[in-house]
Design an enzyme around this catalytic site. Sequence first.
Site, PDB file in Angstrom:
ATOM      1  N   HIS A 214     -46.459   8.554  -2.971  1.00  0.00           N
ATOM      2  CA  HIS A 214     -46.400   8.137  -4.092  1.00  0.00           C
ATOM      3  C   HIS A 214     -46.577   6.754  -4.431  1.00  0.00           C
ATOM      4  CE1 HIS A 214     -44.204   8.860  -8.414  1.00  0.00           C
ATOM      5  NE2 HIS A 214     -45.072   7.823  -8.315  1.00  0.00           N
TER       6      HIS A 214
ATOM      7  N   LYS B   5     -50.023  16.463 -10.474  1.00  0.00           N
ATOM      8  CA  LYS B   5     -49.022  15.733 -10.900  1.00  0.00           C
ATOM      9  C   LYS B   5     -48.510  16.126 -12.294  1.00  0.00           C
ATOM     10  CE  LYS B   5     -45.828  12.650 -11.151  1.00  0.00           C
ATOM     11  NZ  LYS B   5     -45.783  11.135 -10.807  1.00  0.00           N
TER      12      LYS B   5
ATOM     13  N   ASP C  14     -43.650   4.523  -4.847  1.00  0.00           N
ATOM     14  CA  ASP C  14     -43.918   4.591  -6.306  1.00  0.00           C
ATOM     15  C   ASP C  14     -44.083   3.027  -6.633  1.00  0.00           C
ATOM     16  OD1 ASP C  14     -44.171   5.417  -9.090  1.00  0.00           O
ATOM     17  OD2 ASP C  14     -41.934   5.067  -9.573  1.00  0.00           O
TER      18      ASP C  14
ATOM     19  N   HIS D 247     -39.606  10.201  -6.768  1.00  0.00           N
ATOM     20  CA  HIS D 247     -38.850   9.198  -6.822  1.00  0.00           C
ATOM     21  C   HIS D 247     -37.471   9.535  -7.584  1.00  0.00           C
ATOM     22  CE1 HIS D 247     -40.422   9.790 -10.822  1.00  0.00           C
ATOM     23  NE2 HIS D 247     -41.340   9.108 -10.644  1.00  0.00           N
TER      24      HIS D 247
ATOM     25  N   HIS E 110     -42.487  14.048 -12.318  1.00  0.00           N
ATOM     26  CA  HIS E 110     -41.742  13.082 -12.600  1.00  0.00           C
ATOM     27  C   HIS E 110     -40.895  13.908 -13.381  1.00  0.00           C
ATOM     28  CE1 HIS E 110     -41.154   9.093 -14.453  1.00  0.00           C
ATOM     29  NE2 HIS E 110     -40.293   9.728 -15.156  1.00  0.00           N
TER      30      HIS E 110
ATOM     31  N   HIS F 241     -49.220   4.202  -6.843  1.00  0.00           N
ATOM     32  CA  HIS F 241     -50.030   3.632  -8.237  1.00  0.00           C
ATOM     33  C   HIS F 241     -51.114   2.443  -7.555  1.00  0.00           C
ATOM     34  CE1 HIS F 241     -47.926   5.940 -11.195  1.00  0.00           C
ATOM     35  NE2 HIS F 241     -46.736   5.586 -10.361  1.00  0.00           N
TER      36      HIS F 241
END
Length: 346
Positions: free
Chosen positions: A14, A100, A248, A175, A137, A16
Amino acid sequence: MSTTIRLPRPDDWHLHLRDGAMMRAVLPETARDFARAIIMPNLVPPVVTGAQAAAYRDRILEALPAGMVFEPLMTLYLTEDTDPDDLAAAHASGLITAVKLYPAGATTNSASGVRDFAKVRPVLDRMAEIGCPLCVHGEVTDPDVDIFDREAVFIDRVLDPIRRATPGLRVVMEHITTADGVAYVQSAESGLGATITTHHLIINRNHILVDGIKPHYYCLPVAKREDHRLALRKAATGGDARFFLGTDSAPHTDSNKLSACGCAGCFTAPNSLPILAQVFEEDGALDRLEGFVARHGAAFYGLPVNSGSITLSKSDPTPTPTHINTDDGPVTVFDPGFDLSWRVVR
């Protein structure tokens, strides 16, 4: 006590990377230590089609510094207008690894997410049919639900009904932040895994709020009470293959973090592995670190363990790096609150 650990090159399930100048600055921080990463699609505009995922992957590979070996595992952003055929073609070609699900408004750049879950039922059915995992999420966005209860309510109201209605769907709870999330994953016989971040193993909500607000500890899902943090540590260090690392890592410039409406996210890519080595050592579980960072996630996604390796070495404690510079401005690196005794040897 071992002073060196040799591991297969880890994966980050995960991540970004953002885009543009930010991506060019933060990508080397991951590629230095990690062989692969699941890349989040919540750009502006989001990555919703196979063509957009291909273009984003190309930008990532073009930004990769010479000599670094790194594989971005692409995802699509699920919307109520997602085309099941486009998704299936992207998955069949190997272009995307997962899809996602963001509940609309749950986190950064999630405005295009799902509001009516009935509208994505045909897409979820198709994903179960073709074996494409769904990364979620896991928070509701109902304003009547306290922010610290959003994960537990999501499990009851959204996730469990989805999994019951589509029993063949493989799901990753990303997460997780609560004992409720840990227990729900452990209750599943198959088809359900969860990522745990580096920072949620370190901080609880007191770290954000006591003795002044700490913007660089603010993330979504927000850190919870200490008993939840301890449940996450037990899950991460316990050797259960249903739990694996997803940092994350979410970079924001300091100007966007230190504002009247600061962005959510902790930038942990530069120091995740030294922090994790320290956590696992403290919990008497250094022998289980390899599973958490290099084996469990690969097994869930049906991918081989990476052939390369890294070495972590223990030495005198050293300060955590404070920030990296980008053309958009400085980005503060997550501070675990203690000097690190482990470092990656290159």
